[in-house]
Design a protein around this motif. Sequence first.
Motif, PDB file in Angstrom:
ATOM      1  N   MET A   1       0.846  -1.192   0.000  1.00 46.49           N
ATOM      2  CA  MET A   1       0.000   0.000   0.000  1.00 46.49           C
ATOM      3  C   MET A   1       0.881   1.242   0.000  1.00 46.49           C
ATOM      4  SD  MET A   1      -2.821   1.092   2.850  1.00 46.49           S
ATOM      5  CE  MET A   1      -3.701   2.644   2.756  1.00 46.49           C
ATOM      6  N   ARG A   2       0.595   2.143  -0.919  1.00 47.56           N
ATOM      7  CA  ARG A   2       1.362   3.377  -0.989  1.00 47.56           C
ATOM      8  C   ARG A   2       0.890   4.367   0.078  1.00 47.56           C
ATOM      9  NH1 ARG A   2      -0.371   2.565  -6.550  1.00 47.56           N
ATOM     10  NH2 ARG A   2       1.343   1.853  -7.869  1.00 47.56           N
ATOM     11  N   ASP A   3       1.740   5.355   0.360  1.00 45.37           N
ATOM     12  CA  ASP A   3       1.327   6.449   1.233  1.00 45.37           C
ATOM     13  C   ASP A   3       0.367   7.361   0.470  1.00 45.37           C
ATOM     14  OD1 ASP A   3       2.948   5.554   3.279  1.00 45.37           O
ATOM     15  OD2 ASP A   3       4.668   6.737   2.617  1.00 45.37           O
ATOM     16  N   GLY A   4      -0.514   8.030   1.202  1.00 47.40           N
ATOM     17  CA  GLY A   4      -1.439   8.945   0.556  1.00 47.40           C
ATOM     18  C   GLY A   4      -2.501   9.438   1.509  1.00 47.40           C
ATOM     19  N   ALA A   5      -3.516  10.063   0.954  1.00 50.37           N
ATOM     20  CA  ALA A   5      -4.601  10.616   1.758  1.00 50.37           C
ATOM     21  C   ALA A   5      -5.334   9.506   2.510  1.00 50.37           C
ATOM     22  CB  ALA A   5      -5.570  11.384   0.864  1.00 50.37           C
ATOM     23  N   PRO A   6      -5.814   9.765   3.711  1.00 47.56           N
ATOM     24  CA  PRO A   6      -6.524   8.747   4.492  1.00 47.56           C
ATOM     25  C   PRO A   6      -7.909   8.463   3.928  1.00 47.56           C
ATOM     26  CG  PRO A   6      -6.527  10.837   5.661  1.00 47.56           C
ATOM     27  CD  PRO A   6      -5.637  11.019   4.471  1.00 47.56           C
ATOM     28  N   ASP A   7      -8.510   7.377   4.420  1.00 53.23           N
ATOM     29  CA  ASP A   7      -9.812   6.923   3.933  1.00 53.23           C
ATOM     30  C   ASP A   7     -10.871   8.021   3.990  1.00 53.23           C
ATOM     31  OD1 ASP A   7      -8.696   4.459   3.550  1.00 53.23           O
ATOM     32  OD2 ASP A   7      -9.575   3.538   5.329  1.00 53.23           O
ATOM     33  N   GLU A  95      -6.193  16.786  -2.472  1.00 54.49           N
ATOM     34  CA  GLU A  95      -6.360  17.908  -1.542  1.00 54.49           C
ATOM     35  C   GLU A  95      -7.706  17.819  -0.842  1.00 54.49           C
ATOM     36  OE1 GLU A  95      -6.603  22.819  -1.529  1.00 54.49           O
ATOM     37  OE2 GLU A  95      -5.939  21.730  -3.325  1.00 54.49           O
ATOM     38  N   SER A  96      -7.694  17.908   0.465  1.00 56.53           N
ATOM     39  CA  SER A  96      -8.922  17.868   1.249  1.00 56.53           C
ATOM     40  C   SER A  96      -9.712  19.155   1.046  1.00 56.53           C
ATOM     41  CB  SER A  96      -8.603  17.686   2.736  1.00 56.53           C
ATOM     42  OG  SER A  96      -9.755  17.894   3.531  1.00 56.53           O
ATOM     43  N   VAL A  97     -11.018  19.027   0.778  1.00 56.04           N
ATOM     44  CA  VAL A  97     -11.856  20.217   0.614  1.00 56.04           C
ATOM     45  C   VAL A  97     -12.200  20.837   1.966  1.00 56.04           C
ATOM     46  CG1 VAL A  97     -12.862  19.397  -1.549  1.00 56.04           C
ATOM     47  CG2 VAL A  97     -13.947  18.783   0.604  1.00 56.04           C
ATOM     48  N   VAL A  98     -11.915  20.123   3.052  1.00 60.90           N
ATOM     49  CA  VAL A  98     -12.225  20.619   4.400  1.00 60.90           C
ATOM     50  C   VAL A  98     -11.038  21.349   4.996  1.00 60.90           C
ATOM     51  CG1 VAL A  98     -12.897  19.975   6.744  1.00 60.90           C
ATOM     52  CG2 VAL A  98     -13.897  18.772   4.775  1.00 60.90           C
ATOM     53  N   THR A  99      -9.850  20.736   4.948  1.00 62.84           N
ATOM     54  CA  THR A  99      -8.675  21.303   5.615  1.00 62.84           C
ATOM     55  C   THR A  99      -7.662  21.905   4.643  1.00 62.84           C
ATOM     56  OG1 THR A  99      -7.427  19.222   5.544  1.00 62.84           O
ATOM     57  CG2 THR A  99      -8.919  19.558   7.418  1.00 62.84           C
ATOM     58  N   SER A 100      -7.836  21.663   3.339  1.00 61.06           N
ATOM     59  CA  SER A 100      -6.894  22.088   2.294  1.00 61.06           C
ATOM     60  C   SER A 100      -5.539  21.383   2.410  1.00 61.06           C
ATOM     61  CB  SER A 100      -6.682  23.609   2.312  1.00 61.06           C
ATOM     62  OG  SER A 100      -7.906  24.276   2.025  1.00 61.06           O
ATOM     63  N   GLN A 101      -5.447  20.352   3.250  1.00 60.32           N
ATOM     64  CA  GLN A 101      -4.209  19.582   3.337  1.00 60.32           C
ATOM     65  C   GLN A 101      -3.997  18.796   2.045  1.00 60.32           C
ATOM     66  OE1 GLN A 101      -3.931  17.090   6.804  1.00 60.32           O
ATOM     67  NE2 GLN A 101      -1.900  16.286   6.279  1.00 60.32           N
TER      68      GLN A 101
END
Length: 364
Positions: A1-7, A95-101
């Motif tokens: 599993m690659r690194d990346g955005a959480p579920d 990119e998270s639409v909530v936190t912009s992370q």
Amino acid sequence: MRDGAPDEVLAGSPVWWARVTSWLGGQILAAQIPIQSGRVTAKADREVIEELSLTVPRFAAPAPGDDAFDWRPGGDARHPLARFGQQLDVSIVVESVVTSQVWETRIGRYQVKSWDDDDEGTISVKAESLLARPRDDKMLTLVSPVGSLMTEARRLAPAGMGVSFDSALVDRPCPPAMSWSKNRLENLQEIANAWPALLRVDSWGQIRYRAPLPEIPNPVIRLKDGEGGTLISAPRADSRVGVPNVVVASTGNTSGADVQGVAALTSGPMSINGDYGVVTKEWSSSLLETEAQAEAAARNMLEAGSRPAQSVPVRLAPDPRVEIDDPISVARGDDPPLWGWVTAWDLPLTADGGDMRIDVGVSG
């Protein structure tokens, strides 16, 4: 599993796009290729495993404020999309639409195979993983081993192509009396089968030998439908085509004693003692010098062959973290979850490119 955005981010309709860069001989030719659409696909039993397809506008600026660039290679040997050794790096940015992370997941490096101008304003590009290099780079003469499995894997790789090994793999000498074929990729795969190991390519386009998969998966990705889930559908399919329940591995070295290892399914619906019948696969290699080595190779081939006996083609929201051999669970509604390994994946490179598709091979 690659690194990346959480579920939770992937399930929440994030902003995401592909970053595709072009390289030639260690020099960057284009920091960003503007793509209209594209997909990266992978299949564990395919010769070069991963393939890339892109559709690029004929004229487009590489970045905002730049002048329009002609993305048709023509006769320019140093054009970013030409097929003279150009390699395309692919990453997915989420990119998270909530936190912009922002998270960036590296997918792989691919060698341009061909391009086509459709005369309708777009350029189609095909590329393959760098396992195409040992496939194409045939050896000019037959050579014999001079070292161990690890040193021979490094020696057989094309110049400049790295080889890494799982720490669980135990090295051993190669018999010097044998000869390699002229096909480098066939030799690298023979090493994997005889070890036993899994021949793969990493996200940098380098050869990677992984340890065989365990008998029981411990999921690193858990797909579910409903609220907070990314699973869209998981229909079932089943086939006995190409699925053995007996594997016989033997030595191909005529100068030594005959060595043979046999692995068979003796329980379950595919048992050799049941109505399934007997479906035998035979494989031989001069790298096998003991019964223990032959039995290990036979057992690994049997497990790999029986794993996709029950195939679950899954559709899900695009998840760039998924890769070949990931242990995974799939839960639909109130049904008991299915556990297995990823045997294929198909990832869109644009937000409007549709769902991701993966195949999950399970043994029961």
